[in-house]
Write an enzyme that holds these catalytic residues in place. Structure first.
Site, PDB file in Angstrom:
ATOM      1  N   SER A 142      40.109   0.219  33.647  1.00  0.00           N
ATOM      2  CA  SER A 142      41.145  -0.543  34.340  1.00  0.00           C
ATOM      3  C   SER A 142      42.491  -0.233  33.702  1.00  0.00           C
ATOM      4  CB  SER A 142      40.847  -2.048  34.198  1.00  0.00           C
ATOM      5  OG  SER A 142      41.945  -2.835  34.592  1.00  0.00           O
ATOM      6  N   TYR A 155      39.286  -9.818  28.807  1.00  0.00           N
ATOM      7  CA  TYR A 155      38.974  -8.753  29.768  1.00  0.00           C
ATOM      8  C   TYR A 155      39.572  -7.429  29.297  1.00  0.00           C
ATOM      9  CZ  TYR A 155      38.962  -6.126  34.182  1.00  0.00           C
ATOM     10  OH  TYR A 155      38.782  -5.159  35.155  1.00  0.00           O
TER      11      TYR A 155
END
Length: 248
Positions: A142, A155
């Site tokens: 990501s 995250y």
């Protein structure tokens, strides 16, 4: 769906998190290129629908990446069915955004187990087969794996961890012919934000996505296909792909 081009004819791919979003789109795209595809996910009921859309040979797998036995069994079934394994797409993941103060730390554990350890377990289980075939590992990370932001600390930590593990893996296996790719998407129109339990963060994610032309899962699938269809001497090690409207 485009007609099968057979670029990956004779190749076998295992895609984790294939029941929706990027994983589903990637399984479809690899199948369209002629690969045999093992599609794994926890939501096995969705995989039956996916299998009906795929033009090539497909194996659906009830796969939970946090369970090492489940991972090893999925890899064994893939090799038993297709006789080999050439491509791993490690896509399974969850995003449970929220501030650090007052966090439900069980959500941290779930993200670490799924996003980071799950991808590591799957690499570990598939690597002997990929070394044998001089295959390709694709790690879906990501933009949060390169830029951390407030409200996304845990995250981001899992995604930074994927990037670190992937680079170490690349250094270990590239001289043996295994290519290692990390793909870092920005905002993609998937169910990922729906996992967020913090109402403020969930609303913020939806607001940000609504303010831009988000990527579609197929955009990331196309990037994966690009990487895995390069000539054997070409290793595309990193693909950072954002919506044009995303500033960071």
């Amino acid at each position: 769906m485009k007609q099968m081009s057979r670029t990956l004819a004779g190749k076998v791919a295992l895609v984790t998190g294939a029941s929706s979003g990027i994983g589903e789109a990637t399984a479809l795209a690899l199948s369209a290129e002629g690969a045999g595809v093992a599609a794994g996910a926890r939501r096995a009921d969705r995989l039956a629908t996916l299998a009906g859309k795929m033009p090539g040979e497909v194996l659906t797998l009830d796969l939970d990446v946090i369970d090492q036995e489940s991972v090893r069994a999925a890899v064994a079934k893939t090799v038993e069915r297709f006789g080999a394994l050439d491509i791993l797409v490690n896509n399974a993941g969850v995003m449970l955004a929220g501030p650090i103060a007052g966090a439900d730390t069980t959500e941290w554990t779930r993200m670490i187990d799924t996003n980071l350890l799950g991808s590591m377990y799957t690499v570990h289980a598939t690597l002997p087969h990929l070394l044998e075939r001089k295959g390709t590992v694709v790690q879906v990370s990501s933009t949060s794996g390169r830029i951390a932001s407030a409200g996304n600390g845990a995250y981001a930590a899992t995604k930074f961890g994927i990037t670190a593990f992937t680079e170490a893996l690349r250094q270990e296996v590239t001289a043996q012919g295994v290519r290692v790719v990390v793909v870092e998407p920005g905002f993609v129109a998937t169910e990922l934000a729906d996992h967020v339990t913090d109402p403020t963060m969930r609303a913020a994610a939806r607001s940000m996505a609504a303010a831009m032309r988000t990527l579609q899962p197929g955009d990331i699938a196309d990037a994966v296909v690009y990487a895995v269809t390069q000539p054997p001497h070409v290793a595309v090690n990193e693909i950072l792909i954002r919506p044009t409207d995303q500033t960071r």
